[in-house]
Design a protein around this motif. Sequence first.
Motif, PDB file in Angstrom:
ATOM      1  N   VAL A  55       0.751  -1.136  -0.025  1.00  0.00           N
ATOM      2  CA  VAL A  55      -0.203   0.029   0.025  1.00  0.00           C
ATOM      3  C   VAL A  55       0.885   1.148   0.269  1.00  0.00           C
ATOM      4  O   VAL A  55       1.381   1.491   0.950  1.00  0.00           O
ATOM      5  CB  VAL A  55      -1.065  -0.004   1.133  1.00  0.00           C
ATOM      6  CG1 VAL A  55      -1.808   1.186   1.000  1.00  0.00           C
ATOM      7  CG2 VAL A  55      -1.426  -1.422   1.489  1.00  0.00           C
ATOM      8  N   GLU A  56       1.015   1.834  -1.209  1.00  0.00           N
ATOM      9  CA  GLU A  56       2.122   3.100  -1.490  1.00  0.00           C
ATOM     10  C   GLU A  56       1.474   3.761  -2.475  1.00  0.00           C
ATOM     11  O   GLU A  56       1.152   3.631  -3.496  1.00  0.00           O
ATOM     12  CB  GLU A  56       3.569   2.230  -1.766  1.00  0.00           C
ATOM     13  CG  GLU A  56       4.259   3.341  -2.316  1.00  0.00           C
ATOM     14  CD  GLU A  56       4.731   4.354  -1.289  1.00  0.00           C
ATOM     15  OE1 GLU A  56       4.285   5.636  -1.282  1.00  0.00           O
ATOM     16  OE2 GLU A  56       5.235   4.108  -0.265  1.00  0.00           O
ATOM     17  N   ASP A  57       1.252   5.204  -2.034  1.00  0.00           N
ATOM     18  CA  ASP A  57       0.680   6.148  -2.893  1.00  0.00           C
ATOM     19  C   ASP A  57       1.692   6.752  -4.109  1.00  0.00           C
ATOM     20  O   ASP A  57       1.280   7.459  -4.986  1.00  0.00           O
ATOM     21  CB  ASP A  57      -0.043   7.251  -2.176  1.00  0.00           C
ATOM     22  CG  ASP A  57       1.018   8.116  -1.371  1.00  0.00           C
ATOM     23  OD1 ASP A  57       1.882   7.554  -0.912  1.00  0.00           O
ATOM     24  OD2 ASP A  57       0.667   9.419  -1.401  1.00  0.00           O
ATOM     25  N   GLU A  58       2.740   6.637  -3.799  1.00  0.00           N
ATOM     26  CA  GLU A  58       3.918   7.157  -4.771  1.00  0.00           C
ATOM     27  C   GLU A  58       4.071   5.915  -5.720  1.00  0.00           C
ATOM     28  O   GLU A  58       4.404   4.721  -5.485  1.00  0.00           O
ATOM     29  CB  GLU A  58       5.248   7.184  -4.125  1.00  0.00           C
ATOM     30  CG  GLU A  58       5.651   8.124  -3.119  1.00  0.00           C
ATOM     31  CD  GLU A  58       7.019   8.304  -2.549  1.00  0.00           C
ATOM     32  OE1 GLU A  58       7.983   8.242  -3.400  1.00  0.00           O
ATOM     33  OE2 GLU A  58       6.886   8.666  -1.207  1.00  0.00           O
ATOM     34  N   VAL A  59       3.525   6.142  -6.872  1.00  0.00           N
ATOM     35  CA  VAL A  59       3.231   5.258  -8.112  1.00  0.00           C
ATOM     36  C   VAL A  59       4.417   4.512  -8.704  1.00  0.00           C
ATOM     37  O   VAL A  59       4.655   3.251  -8.754  1.00  0.00           O
ATOM     38  CB  VAL A  59       2.614   5.788  -9.334  1.00  0.00           C
ATOM     39  CG1 VAL A  59       2.548   4.731 -10.522  1.00  0.00           C
ATOM     40  CG2 VAL A  59       1.230   6.173  -8.970  1.00  0.00           C
ATOM     41  N   LYS A  60       5.734   5.466  -8.744  1.00  0.00           N
ATOM     42  CA  LYS A  60       6.797   4.653  -9.137  1.00  0.00           C
ATOM     43  C   LYS A  60       7.417   3.866  -8.183  1.00  0.00           C
ATOM     44  O   LYS A  60       8.094   2.753  -8.466  1.00  0.00           O
ATOM     45  CB  LYS A  60       7.875   6.079  -9.723  1.00  0.00           C
ATOM     46  CG  LYS A  60       7.471   6.552 -10.807  1.00  0.00           C
ATOM     47  CD  LYS A  60       8.578   7.685 -11.053  1.00  0.00           C
ATOM     48  CE  LYS A  60       8.357   8.598 -12.229  1.00  0.00           C
ATOM     49  NZ  LYS A  60       9.365   9.582 -12.708  1.00  0.00           N
ATOM     50  N   LEU A  61       7.526   4.152  -7.072  1.00  0.00           N
ATOM     51  CA  LEU A  61       7.973   3.495  -5.754  1.00  0.00           C
ATOM     52  C   LEU A  61       7.197   2.040  -5.590  1.00  0.00           C
ATOM     53  O   LEU A  61       7.672   0.970  -5.466  1.00  0.00           O
ATOM     54  CB  LEU A  61       7.646   4.155  -4.290  1.00  0.00           C
ATOM     55  CG  LEU A  61       8.235   3.487  -3.084  1.00  0.00           C
ATOM     56  CD1 LEU A  61       9.844   2.717  -3.452  1.00  0.00           C
ATOM     57  CD2 LEU A  61       8.226   4.149  -2.067  1.00  0.00           C
ATOM     58  N   ALA A  62       5.871   2.118  -5.560  1.00  0.00           N
ATOM     59  CA  ALA A  62       4.935   0.946  -5.671  1.00  0.00           C
ATOM     60  C   ALA A  62       5.163   0.282  -6.869  1.00  0.00           C
ATOM     61  O   ALA A  62       5.475  -1.182  -6.544  1.00  0.00           O
ATOM     62  CB  ALA A  62       3.553   1.479  -5.892  1.00  0.00           C
ATOM     63  N   GLU A  63       5.578   0.599  -7.966  1.00  0.00           N
ATOM     64  CA  GLU A  63       5.894  -0.244  -9.147  1.00  0.00           C
ATOM     65  C   GLU A  63       7.120  -1.042  -8.971  1.00  0.00           C
ATOM     66  O   GLU A  63       7.470  -2.178  -9.053  1.00  0.00           O
ATOM     67  CB  GLU A  63       5.690   0.487 -10.442  1.00  0.00           C
ATOM     68  CG  GLU A  63       6.279  -0.268 -11.838  1.00  0.00           C
ATOM     69  CD  GLU A  63       5.276  -1.641 -11.931  1.00  0.00           C
ATOM     70  OE1 GLU A  63       5.670  -2.340 -12.555  1.00  0.00           O
ATOM     71  OE2 GLU A  63       4.181  -1.715 -11.449  1.00  0.00           O
ATOM     72  N   TYR A  64       8.129  -0.206  -8.461  1.00  0.00           N
ATOM     73  CA  TYR A  64       9.415  -0.813  -8.148  1.00  0.00           C
ATOM     74  C   TYR A  64       9.325  -1.746  -7.022  1.00  0.00           C
ATOM     75  O   TYR A  64       9.983  -2.879  -7.269  1.00  0.00           O
ATOM     76  CB  TYR A  64      10.347   0.330  -7.641  1.00  0.00           C
ATOM     77  CG  TYR A  64      11.483  -0.018  -6.798  1.00  0.00           C
ATOM     78  CD1 TYR A  64      12.759  -0.434  -7.671  1.00  0.00           C
ATOM     79  CD2 TYR A  64      11.737   0.070  -5.546  1.00  0.00           C
ATOM     80  CE1 TYR A  64      13.989  -0.834  -7.326  1.00  0.00           C
ATOM     81  CE2 TYR A  64      12.968  -0.295  -5.014  1.00  0.00           C
ATOM     82  CZ  TYR A  64      13.782  -0.760  -5.912  1.00  0.00           C
ATOM     83  OH  TYR A  64      15.204  -1.055  -5.151  1.00  0.00           O
ATOM     84  N   LEU A  65       8.523  -1.601  -6.058  1.00  0.00           N
ATOM     85  CA  LEU A  65       8.396  -2.815  -4.963  1.00  0.00           C
ATOM     86  C   LEU A  65       7.567  -3.828  -5.646  1.00  0.00           C
ATOM     87  O   LEU A  65       8.130  -5.086  -5.456  1.00  0.00           O
ATOM     88  CB  LEU A  65       7.719  -2.112  -3.808  1.00  0.00           C
ATOM     89  CG  LEU A  65       8.387  -1.280  -3.212  1.00  0.00           C
ATOM     90  CD1 LEU A  65       7.556  -0.368  -1.937  1.00  0.00           C
ATOM     91  CD2 LEU A  65       9.575  -1.645  -2.356  1.00  0.00           C
ATOM     92  N   ARG A  66       6.586  -3.502  -6.538  1.00  0.00           N
ATOM     93  CA  ARG A  66       5.937  -4.901  -7.087  1.00  0.00           C
ATOM     94  C   ARG A  66       6.834  -5.687  -7.932  1.00  0.00           C
ATOM     95  O   ARG A  66       6.847  -6.856  -7.777  1.00  0.00           O
ATOM     96  CB  ARG A  66       4.714  -4.295  -7.937  1.00  0.00           C
ATOM     97  CG  ARG A  66       3.795  -5.446  -8.423  1.00  0.00           C
ATOM     98  CD  ARG A  66       3.201  -5.047  -9.716  1.00  0.00           C
ATOM     99  NE  ARG A  66       3.927  -4.446 -10.756  1.00  0.00           N
ATOM    100  CZ  ARG A  66       4.544  -5.551 -11.537  1.00  0.00           C
ATOM    101  NH1 ARG A  66       4.353  -6.841 -11.337  1.00  0.00           N
ATOM    102  NH2 ARG A  66       5.369  -5.002 -12.507  1.00  0.00           N
ATOM    103  N   LYS A  67       7.535  -5.024  -8.678  1.00  0.00           N
ATOM    104  CA  LYS A  67       8.422  -5.453  -9.746  1.00  0.00           C
ATOM    105  C   LYS A  67       9.434  -6.508  -8.733  1.00  0.00           C
ATOM    106  O   LYS A  67       9.743  -7.671  -8.907  1.00  0.00           O
ATOM    107  CB  LYS A  67       9.182  -4.829 -10.709  1.00  0.00           C
ATOM    108  CG  LYS A  67      10.148  -5.138 -11.818  1.00  0.00           C
ATOM    109  CD  LYS A  67      10.512  -4.338 -12.781  1.00  0.00           C
ATOM    110  CE  LYS A  67      11.434  -4.840 -13.911  1.00  0.00           C
ATOM    111  NZ  LYS A  67      12.649  -5.704 -13.464  1.00  0.00           N
TER     112      LYS A  67
END
Length: 228
Positions: A6-18
């Motif tokens: 659960v992260e509102d910074e989209v770039k960070l969220a995608e980095y973590l997901r990947k």
Amino acid sequence: MKLLVVEDEVKLAEYLRKGLTESGYVVEVAHDGIDGLHLAMEGGHDLIVLDSMLPGIDGLALLAALRKSKQTPVLMLTAKVHVDDRVRGLRNGADDYLTKPFAFSELTARIEVLLRRAAPRPDAAEPTVLRLADLEMDLLRRKAVRAGQRLDLTAKEFTLLALLLRRQGEVLSRTELAAQVWDMNFDSETNVVEVAIRRLRSKIDAPFERALLHTVRGMGYVLEARQP
């Protein structure tokens, strides 16, 4: 293992997901507190990575609501460095805290520690070591061996083998494997499952006399110790 980020910074969220997906986890992502709370309550996750500052519902409020009914391990992320902020989060039910910016290796190490703490005791239903014949997997140490020889598996191969071992003797279709391991809907034009099975077979069966991973024509794949 299934994680929620659960992260509102989209770039960070995608980095973590990947990064977490490449580490062998199935990952869901929410970008605000409202969606995050809904997924946290309904998703059956093994661990939640939760930003402390979110639109809709902030991280502490989400955590407080979650703790009324669920004890899912929560690793909080925060840009705040004040001790009082961390203490408030821990008292609200966070299991650990990580301050931004952070190294991805530290994040994964903390996740592994929290998952070990939350792992069922040996007398519980879900084992942490899986065995079939001379094949053994330690899910917490993320280690697989056959006949005493360590197997060099990628993250996805490890996840695939763990699923097959958990359901040994059961034929699993390509559709189910694609959904469980890759978190994707099966596309008949995609051969990702066949390629992964072939690579896994080359590591767990090819060097040994007895095959454990079998193809059931028209149905799928099964891991079992068949009689010679």
